[in-house]
Design a protein around this motif. Structure first.
Motif, PDB file in Angstrom:
ATOM      1  N   CYS A 108      -5.756 -18.244  10.772  1.00  0.00           N
ATOM      2  CA  CYS A 108      -5.523 -16.817  10.979  1.00  0.00           C
ATOM      3  C   CYS A 108      -4.904 -16.155   9.758  1.00  0.00           C
ATOM      4  CB  CYS A 108      -4.613 -16.601  12.189  1.00  0.00           C
ATOM      5  SG  CYS A 108      -5.383 -17.061  13.756  1.00  0.00           S
ATOM      6  N   SER A 109      -4.107 -16.904   8.984  1.00  0.00           N
ATOM      7  CA  SER A 109      -3.478 -16.309   7.805  1.00  0.00           C
ATOM      8  C   SER A 109      -4.513 -15.941   6.750  1.00  0.00           C
ATOM      9  CB  SER A 109      -2.452 -17.283   7.213  1.00  0.00           C
ATOM     10  OG  SER A 109      -3.095 -18.462   6.765  1.00  0.00           O
ATOM     11  N   ARG A 110      -5.669 -16.589   6.778  1.00  0.00           N
ATOM     12  CA  ARG A 110      -6.726 -16.252   5.823  1.00  0.00           C
ATOM     13  C   ARG A 110      -7.294 -14.863   6.101  1.00  0.00           C
ATOM     14  NH1 ARG A 110     -11.008 -20.892   5.957  1.00  0.00           N
ATOM     15  NH2 ARG A 110     -11.872 -19.583   4.298  1.00  0.00           N
ATOM     16  N   LYS A 111      -7.229 -14.459   7.394  1.00  0.00           N
ATOM     17  CA  LYS A 111      -7.792 -13.166   7.772  1.00  0.00           C
ATOM     18  C   LYS A 111      -6.734 -12.075   7.891  1.00  0.00           C
ATOM     19  CE  LYS A 111      -9.498 -14.856  11.546  1.00  0.00           C
ATOM     20  NZ  LYS A 111     -10.216 -14.962  12.819  1.00  0.00           N
ATOM     21  N   ALA A 112      -5.463 -12.445   7.673  1.00  0.00           N
ATOM     22  CA  ALA A 112      -4.393 -11.473   7.884  1.00  0.00           C
ATOM     23  C   ALA A 112      -4.334 -10.457   6.758  1.00  0.00           C
ATOM     24  CB  ALA A 112      -3.048 -12.205   7.976  1.00  0.00           C
ATOM     25  N   ARG A 113      -3.947  -9.272   7.108  1.00  0.00           N
ATOM     26  CA  ARG A 113      -3.787  -8.225   6.116  1.00  0.00           C
ATOM     27  C   ARG A 113      -2.515  -8.484   5.317  1.00  0.00           C
ATOM     28  NH1 ARG A 113      -3.628  -2.282   8.470  1.00  0.00           N
ATOM     29  NH2 ARG A 113      -1.437  -2.821   8.672  1.00  0.00           N
ATOM     30  N   LYS A 114      -2.567  -8.239   4.028  1.00  0.00           N
ATOM     31  CA  LYS A 114      -1.448  -8.595   3.172  1.00  0.00           C
ATOM     32  C   LYS A 114      -0.224  -7.732   3.435  1.00  0.00           C
ATOM     33  CE  LYS A 114      -4.186 -10.548  -0.607  1.00  0.00           C
ATOM     34  NZ  LYS A 114      -4.506 -10.483  -2.043  1.00  0.00           N
ATOM     35  N   ASP A 115      -0.435  -6.441   3.678  1.00  0.00           N
ATOM     36  CA  ASP A 115       0.725  -5.580   3.883  1.00  0.00           C
ATOM     37  C   ASP A 115       1.309  -5.837   5.269  1.00  0.00           C
ATOM     38  OD1 ASP A 115      -1.618  -4.569   4.946  1.00  0.00           O
ATOM     39  OD2 ASP A 115      -0.804  -2.545   5.088  1.00  0.00           O
ATOM     40  N   GLN A 116       2.567  -5.492   5.388  1.00  0.00           N
ATOM     41  CA  GLN A 116       3.286  -5.771   6.624  1.00  0.00           C
ATOM     42  C   GLN A 116       2.806  -4.858   7.738  1.00  0.00           C
ATOM     43  OE1 GLN A 116       7.410  -5.097   6.222  1.00  0.00           O
ATOM     44  NE2 GLN A 116       7.985  -6.578   7.776  1.00  0.00           N
ATOM     45  N   TYR A 117       2.776  -5.375   8.945  1.00  0.00           N
ATOM     46  CA  TYR A 117       2.356  -4.554  10.078  1.00  0.00           C
ATOM     47  C   TYR A 117       3.395  -4.642  11.184  1.00  0.00           C
ATOM     48  CZ  TYR A 117       0.267  -8.984  11.763  1.00  0.00           C
ATOM     49  OH  TYR A 117       0.036 -10.272  12.150  1.00  0.00           O
ATOM     50  N   SER A 118       3.186  -3.875  12.226  1.00  0.00           N
ATOM     51  CA  SER A 118       4.257  -3.580  13.180  1.00  0.00           C
ATOM     52  C   SER A 118       4.682  -4.805  13.970  1.00  0.00           C
ATOM     53  CB  SER A 118       3.794  -2.485  14.143  1.00  0.00           C
ATOM     54  OG  SER A 118       2.680  -2.938  14.890  1.00  0.00           O
ATOM     55  N   ARG A 119       5.891  -4.667  14.543  1.00  0.00           N
ATOM     56  CA  ARG A 119       6.444  -5.746  15.340  1.00  0.00           C
ATOM     57  C   ARG A 119       5.542  -6.070  16.527  1.00  0.00           C
ATOM     58  NH1 ARG A 119       8.726 -10.022  15.480  1.00  0.00           N
ATOM     59  NH2 ARG A 119      10.250  -9.219  14.029  1.00  0.00           N
ATOM     60  N   TRP A 120       5.006  -5.057  17.233  1.00  0.00           N
ATOM     61  CA  TRP A 120       4.187  -5.339  18.405  1.00  0.00           C
ATOM     62  C   TRP A 120       2.864  -6.010  18.029  1.00  0.00           C
ATOM     63  CZ3 TRP A 120       6.578  -0.680  17.408  1.00  0.00           C
ATOM     64  CH2 TRP A 120       5.825   0.276  16.707  1.00  0.00           C
ATOM     65  N   GLU A 121       2.350  -5.704  16.827  1.00  0.00           N
ATOM     66  CA  GLU A 121       1.128  -6.391  16.399  1.00  0.00           C
ATOM     67  C   GLU A 121       1.413  -7.849  16.057  1.00  0.00           C
ATOM     68  OE1 GLU A 121      -1.926  -3.878  14.085  1.00  0.00           O
ATOM     69  OE2 GLU A 121       0.025  -3.030  13.550  1.00  0.00           O
ATOM     70  N   GLN A 122       2.546  -8.092  15.412  1.00  0.00           N
ATOM     71  CA  GLN A 122       2.909  -9.472  15.101  1.00  0.00           C
ATOM     72  C   GLN A 122       3.066 -10.291  16.385  1.00  0.00           C
ATOM     73  OE1 GLN A 122       6.108  -9.869  12.154  1.00  0.00           O
ATOM     74  NE2 GLN A 122       5.816  -7.704  11.686  1.00  0.00           N
TER      75      GLN A 122
END
Length: 844
Positions: free
Chosen positions: A586-600
């Motif tokens: 999944c980390s290969r497909k993750a967006r580099k910039d930080q995203y919200s707590r609920w998405e995490q």
């Protein structure tokens, strides 16, 4: 996991999340729950359900805020944030009788333990072990708000309590219009099942939070020697998860003593290795080398010399010696000590975690929404005098019968599979014997001398049996949940107990049946040359298996090691390795910039309602292995200890980094598992007594040593010749050999005797000794068990005194509060009358 740290660098990402927020856009209202959904093409009905559901949530007093899909990482998911204001929290805290603090406790903690400095390396900082001071608590009452310690309404109810209240509302909120009375359209669980919402979960805390401290001091494997921060676990995850880790930690600690004793017994077997006269006779070329044994199968098997089992007899001695009897009795007492001391530990936790007065109206025993939905019949509750749903007796009996038939069918399926494995053993043994009969070391230079037909058959059959066990487990888990849902249990506790009994009964038969076969059936119904017993009759040509001259104990050890170790290895791979691989993918497909707590948190794994069920089941099955058959393998507790040290930290790592935050739930004990452990403990005494009597070769050796040794000095010399009977070779027409007679393992009269091939008196003496040993061992262990259980009270006297003291003080505080409140009311009344008198009565 997208946005979730890996095991080795989890600290940095958690610290980097300081820009995340667990609040609404206003930065004031806390997010207590998150619902997510997708705006798919076929979504008109789902939109209507969401519209009605959210409208009813607002009517219940909850506040909502939606994050548009354009702000999400995948540009597809909407997130609905839910906040419970003070009025809602206060109302439902009153309904659920949630205990809250009203005064800081002035009862001192227990006295310092002597030599406490020895435990300092294993202790955690006080702020981690006790994240909050002790308070006197009382069920919340909206009419007595000024009685409680409410410094700040926003922080008075901790996040675990807030998400528990919100989930209670979500699970009972309808999604039909007011003009329609569709009772089945109710609850977030049905909306999740029909795809209206994709997930529902509370949020984890922010950085430098309780979650971070849990990871730093609990979830890392380097902390394996440290105590667990149970109070912090309970505060963050709730009492139900806290009690599981308390039990797992206590079980692991107690395993240490069993493991030490097992290592001592195994060491005794190693040290007495050279004093084993029985094995020396088997290996002696002049004794074992000249003893020719009967074929172990028909046609393909030839006669064989006794010294070919030299290695297996030495191996058997490592586990089948005088120390094994002591260890079997020790484990019977250890089980009792473990269960009794756990009751005391559990009582202490009940007091410390404020669960002493945990009553039926608590959330765990409230009616399940599924029961309210599916049971359309109503009847009057005699206690509450209110109408409530119920399941009529004819429907309940029908569902119960269908459930019972299904469980019975799957248990018979297990028996059929085990029978198939036995048939494999019988059929393949002849093949291995024909392959290896000439010279097993010609083609297999390294391990050929270790491979015998018995060992090859046992190992391959054990692996096949383990594969069958795992396959049946996969299917039955789903079947068990289906039939439990079909029974429509009334409460969450009833649901878990029914599922627990079904799953354990199945797992018991599935995992232990092969061990029971080797321990109590193999080699017991063989017959004798010329009159052998066959599995499906003589025409099946499947002759029942015989034990090795050293006994079946070493084969039981092999079976136990393969199944127990295989289960633990597969469990650890499933729990640790698969999440790591998922993180990497999944980390290969993750967006580099930080995203919200609920998405995490949305990208984490969902912790289901039955999450703890599988954790308990795994440990209880392991408990059965180390108690039911421990006489055959004294090192089993050591294997279990090593596994559990890893299990505690792997489970902690999963909870802190891999799972969404579970909804907090209360529980004051381990539920039905307590009774299951008690049953296994009693059964273990019986099984180990029978293993020592009938599977081990200990009793025949002792009978020979003290009753049948020919010389004046009691030694084991001559035992092998004494334990083998004679058969006339001329009665086997297809076997041409210059040898006049063959030997076989039994106690029967020789050919030519007037009672030839019938059992000798020594056989009956040994049988009587075995039965006497079983009776004596069981009575000794049971008497000690019951005495220890009577001697150790379930609740420590100190805890009893503290509970009584606390109840007395709480009553005093409540009494004083009521008196002061009454004084104020009377004062106001008097002042009111005085004001009236001043107004209407003229002064002098």
């Amino acid at each position: 996991m997208i946005g979730m740290p890996s095991l080795e660098n989890v600290q940095d990402p958690l610290l980097q999340q300081n820009k995340d927020t667990v609040f609404f856009r206003d930065g004031v209202r806390r997010i207590d729950f998150i619902l997510s959904y997708l705006d798919d093409k076929d979504g008109e009905k789902k939109q209507e359900r969401r519209r009605e559901f959210e409208a009813n949530l607002k009517k219940a007093g909850l506040e909502l805020e939606t994050e548009d899909k354009s702000d999400s990482d995948d540009l597809k998911t909407y997130f609905l944030k839910i906040h419970a204001p003070w009025e809602v929290l206060a109302t439902y805290a009153d309904v659920l009788k949630i205990k809250v603090p009203f005064k800081e406790s002035d009862i001192p903690h227990g006295q310092d333990v002597p030599l406490e400095w020895l435990s300092r390396p294993f202790r955690l900082p006080e702020k981690v072990m006790r994240p909050q001071p002790d308070y006197f608590t009382s069920p919340f009452d909206k009419d007595k708000i000024d009685f409680f310690l409410i410094k700040n309404q926003d922080t008075f109810f901790p996040p675990s309590t807030r998400n528990r209240i919100v989930y209670y509302i979500l699970s009972r909120c309808p999604y039909h219009k007011e003009d329609r009375k569709e009772t089945d359209k109710k609850g977030i669980k049905r909306l999740l099942n029909n795809g209206t919402y994709t997930s529902a979960f509370p949020l984890h805390d922010q950085c430098e939070s309780e979650r971070y401290h849990l990871y730093k001091n609990w979830a890392r494997f380097l902390c394996f020697y440290k105590e667990q921060p149970l109070n912090l676990i309970r505060k963050y995850y709730g009492e139900k998860i806290g009690i599981y880790f308390a039990w797992l930690g206590f079980y692991t600690e107690m395993l240490f003593f069993a493991a030490v004793m097992g290592v001592i017994c195994f060491t005794y077997g190693v040290l007495s290795y050279d004093d084993n006269l029985t094995s020396k006779e088997i290996c002696d070329p002049s004794i074992g080398g000249r003893t020719v044994m009967c074929p172990l199968c028909d046609k393909k098997c030839s006669y064989w010399k006794l010294n070919s089992t030299c290695l297996s007899s030495w191996q058997s001695h490592l586990f089948d010696n005088e120390g094994t009897v002591f260890f079997a009795m020790f484990m019977g007492i250890w089980v009792t000590l473990f269960l009794e001391f756990w009751k005391r530990r559990q009582a202490q936790l009940e007091y410390e975690w404020d669960l002493v007065d945990f009553e039926e109206e608590q959330q765990q025993l409230q009616i399940r929404p599924e029961f309210e939905t599916k049971c359309t019949d109503q009847r009057l509750n005699r206690i509450t005098q209110e109408m409530e749903p119920y399941l009529p007796l004819p429907k309940k009996c029908g569902r119960f019968c269908l459930s019972g038939v299904t469980v019975l069918f799957w248990m018979l399926l297990i028996v059929a599979c085990i029978t198939g494995v036995i048939v494999y053993r019988l059929a393949v043994y002849a093949a291995f014997a024909s392959i290896m009969k000439d010279s097993p070391t010609k083609k297999i230079h390294l391990v050929g001398s270790l491979i015998t037909p018995q060992l090859a058959t046992s190992v391959t059959a054990s692996f096949i049996n383990f594969v069958i066990i795992m396959i049946l487990n996969f299917f039955y888990e789903r079947v068990a949940i289906w039939i439990t849902d079909m029974e429509i249990p009334k409460t969450h506790l009833e649901y878990e107990n029914k599922l627990t009994m079904k799953m354990f009964l199945f797992q018991f038969v599935n995992y232990y049946s092969s061990c029971f076969y080797v321990a109590f059936f193999k080699g017991k119904f063989v017959g004798y040359p010329g009159n052998y017993t066959y599995m499906f009759g003589k025409y099946s040509r499947l002759r029942n298996e015989e034990c090795d001259p050293g006994g079946c104990l070493i084969e039981l050890t092999t079976q136990l090691v393969i199944v127990m170790t295989g289960k633990q290895v597969c469990g650890n791979i499933q729990e640790a390795l698969l999440p790591l691989l998922r993180n990497w993918w999944c980390s290969r497909k993750a967006r580099k910039d930080q995203y919200s707590r609920w998405e995490q948190d949305h990208d984490l794994q969902n912790f289901s309602q039955l999450g703890l069920f599988y954790e308990y089941l795994e440990m209880v099955i392991q408990f059965g292995f180390i108690t039911l058959f421990v006489a055959s393998f004294p090192l089993a507790p050591l294997l279990a200890l090593c596994n559990n040290i890893l299990e505690v930290r792997v489970d902690a790592w999963k909870f802190t980094t891999q799972f969404r935050r579970p909804v907090a739930a209360k529980a004051h004990n381990i539920g039905a598992w307590q009774e299951i452990l008690n049953v296994v403990a009693i059964l273990s005494v019986v099984t180990n007594a029978f293993i020592m009597a009938f599977t081990s070769d200990m009793i025949p050796r002792l009978v020979y040593l003290y009753a049948y040794h020919p010389g004046s000095e009691a030694t084991m010399s001559g035992y092998i010749n004494n334990s083998l009977s004679v058969y006339d070779i001329s009665q086997i027409p297809l076997l041409s050999t210059p040898i006049c007679c063959l030997r076989y393992r039994d106690y029967r009269y020789p050919p030519g005797h007037q009672r030839q091939y019938s059992h000798t008196m020594q056989f009956w003496h040994i049988l009587a000794a075995k039965l006497a040993f079983i009776i004596i061992m069981e009575h000794v262990v049971f008497v000690v068990k019951f005495f220890v259980a009577w001697l150790i009270p379930d609740v420590p006297s100190e805890v009893k005194a503290r509970i009584k003291r606390e109840r007395y003080l709480i009553q005093e505080y409540l009494h004083n509060y009521e008196v002061e409140k009454l004084k104020i009311q009377l004062m106001l009344i008097v002042m009111g009358y005085y004001g009236i008198l001043q107004k209407y009565v003229p002064t002098c």
